[in-house]
Design an enzyme around this catalytic site. Structure first.
Site, short mmCIF file in Angstrom:
data_model
loop_
_atom_site.label_atom_id
_atom_site.label_comp_id
_atom_site.label_asym_id
_atom_site.label_seq_id
_atom_site.Cartn_x
_atom_site.Cartn_y
_atom_site.Cartn_z
N HIS A 173 -11.60 88.19 14.69
CA HIS A 173 -11.23 86.91 14.03
C HIS A 173 -11.37 87.07 12.52
O HIS A 173 -12.48 87.23 12.02
CB HIS A 173 -12.14 85.77 14.49
N HIS A 216 -9.22 86.14 8.41
CA HIS A 216 -8.13 85.57 7.62
C HIS A 216 -7.75 86.56 6.53
O HIS A 216 -8.59 86.98 5.74
CB HIS A 216 -8.58 84.26 6.96
N LYS A 227 -3.84 80.24 18.70
CA LYS A 227 -5.01 79.61 18.12
C LYS A 227 -4.91 78.10 18.17
O LYS A 227 -3.93 77.51 17.68
CB LYS A 227 -5.14 80.06 16.65
N HIS A 267 -10.82 76.91 17.73
CA HIS A 267 -11.73 76.39 16.71
C HIS A 267 -12.38 75.15 17.33
O HIS A 267 -11.75 74.10 17.42
CB HIS A 267 -10.98 76.04 15.42
N HIS A 285 -16.14 81.82 16.40
CA HIS A 285 -17.22 81.63 15.42
C HIS A 285 -18.22 80.56 15.85
O HIS A 285 -18.39 79.54 15.18
CB HIS A 285 -16.67 81.34 14.02
N ASP A 344 -14.65 86.22 10.79
CA ASP A 344 -14.14 85.02 10.11
C ASP A 344 -14.11 85.21 8.60
O ASP A 344 -14.29 84.26 7.84
CB ASP A 344 -14.94 83.77 10.49
#
Ligand code: NCD
Ligand code: ZN
Length: 346
Positions: free
Chosen positions: A15, A17, A101, A138, A176, A249
């Site tokens: 995971h 970004h 997601k 999430h 997360h 994350d």
């Protein structure tokens, strides 16, 4: 601890970004030098909601991988109220999407297009279950009256339990996780439910954000919780359970966007991610479980081969820089100014 090196199968990051454009070009190499693969989050602006944009984003990421480095970005599709199940199934069949997601609308950075009501995407979840596509969640509710520190626990009761009950063959990653409630939930479910844990949630509790002045570089979502939760996460991550695996994350935001009257959520941990996790395993006396967490549990859950490459870390101190130049500005990395005890051997 007495060991001076540790060698593990090459790890993956389940995971993170990467953003896009200049920031993407500068952050991808930090991840690619450590991890063989990474699950790339789709919360660009606009988000990656279709197979075509997922394939195009993957191509842009690949241009940022340094020559001679093996790295595979695994793409995710951002679910919206209007996701076309047929396009998602096609994207998975063509190997563009590894997962989809679920962002509850407005839960976090660039999530305004997220799902307004989980019931609206039940047809999509049915298609994902049939096509065996992983769902990354999430897990925070967004109602304004729910305290920000309670949003993960509330999401479990309101949504996680019903998703897992209604789609018993859907593989679900609780992303997360930040609470003992999430640890208990994941432990109580079957093999189709797993969780990623970030380095920051293993290292810091909410005091790191709020004591001694506001510390915007320790602010991420889900927000760090009280100490008892951090200890539960450390126990889960280092336990050897196959249900927990590495997902940084890493979420780069420029210093100016963090140090602002309305600072962005997200911690940039990519440069020293593996070193950060290894510190936790050493402190917990659990070095023997590090490889499972970093390199084995994730591929098994995602039904992908374990890497046949290895990586060695040496027990030598490394000081994390106070800041890293980025896109004409700078970014403050996780552990800025601290010394970590392990370094990836070059
Ligand atoms: C992430 C981001 O900046 O994209 N921020 C964060 O605090 N983790 C979004 C997310 O994963 O919630
Ligand atoms: Zn994230």
């Amino acid at each position: 601890m007495t060991e001076h090196t540790i060698t593990i199968r090459r790890p993956d990051d389940w995971h993170l970004h990467f953003r896009d454009g200049e920031i993407m070009e500068q952050v991808v190499p930090y991840t690619a030098r450590q991890f063989g693969r990474a699950i790339v989050m789709p919360n660009l602006s606009p988000p990656v909601t279709e197979t075509a944009s997922g394939a195009a984003y993957r191509d842009r990421i690949l241009t940022a991988v340094p020559a001679g480095v093996e790295f595979t970005p695994l793409m995710t599709c951002y679910l919206t109220d209007g996701t076309d199940p047929a396009d998602l199934a096609r994207g998975a069949a063509e190997g563009v999407f590894t997962a989809a997601k679920l962002y509850p609308a407005n839960a976090t950075t660039n999530s305004a297009h997220g799902v307004s009501d989980v019931a609206k995407i039940y047809p999509v979840l049915e298609a994902m279950e049939a096509s065996d596509i992983v769902l990354c969640v999430h897990g925070e509710v967004t109602e304004s009256h729910i305290d920000v520190f309670d949003r993960e626990a509330e999401f479990i009761e309101r949504h996680m339990r019903s998703i897992v009950r209604d789609f018993p063959n859907l593989r679900v990653v609780f992303e997360h996780i930040t609470t003992s409630d999430a640890v208990d939930f994941v432990m109580g479910e079957g093999d189709q439910v797993a969780a990623t844990i970030t380095p920051q949630h293993l290292h810091i509790n909410r005091n790191a954000m709020l004591v001694g002045g506001m510390q915007p570089h320790n602010y991420c979502l889900p927000v760090a919780k009280r100490e008892a939760h951090r200890l539960a996460l450390r126990k889960a991550a280092t336990s050897g359970s196959p249900k927990f695996f590495l997902g940084t994350d890493s979420a780069p935001h420029l210093r100016s966007a963090k140090e602002s009257a309305c600072g962005c959520a997200g911690i940039f941990n990519a440069p020293f991610a593996l070193e950060s996790y290894l510190a936790v395993f050493e402190e917990e006396g659990a070095l023997e479980h590090f490889e499972a967490f970093a390199s084995l549990n994730g591929p098994r859950f995602y039904k992908l081969p374990v890497s046949d490459e290895t990586m060695t870390l040496r027990r030598v101190p490394v000081t994390v820089p106070d800041s890293i130049p980025m896109a004409g500005e700078e970014i403050v990395p996780f552990h800025a100014g601290e010394t970590l005890n392990w370094r990836i051997a070059e």
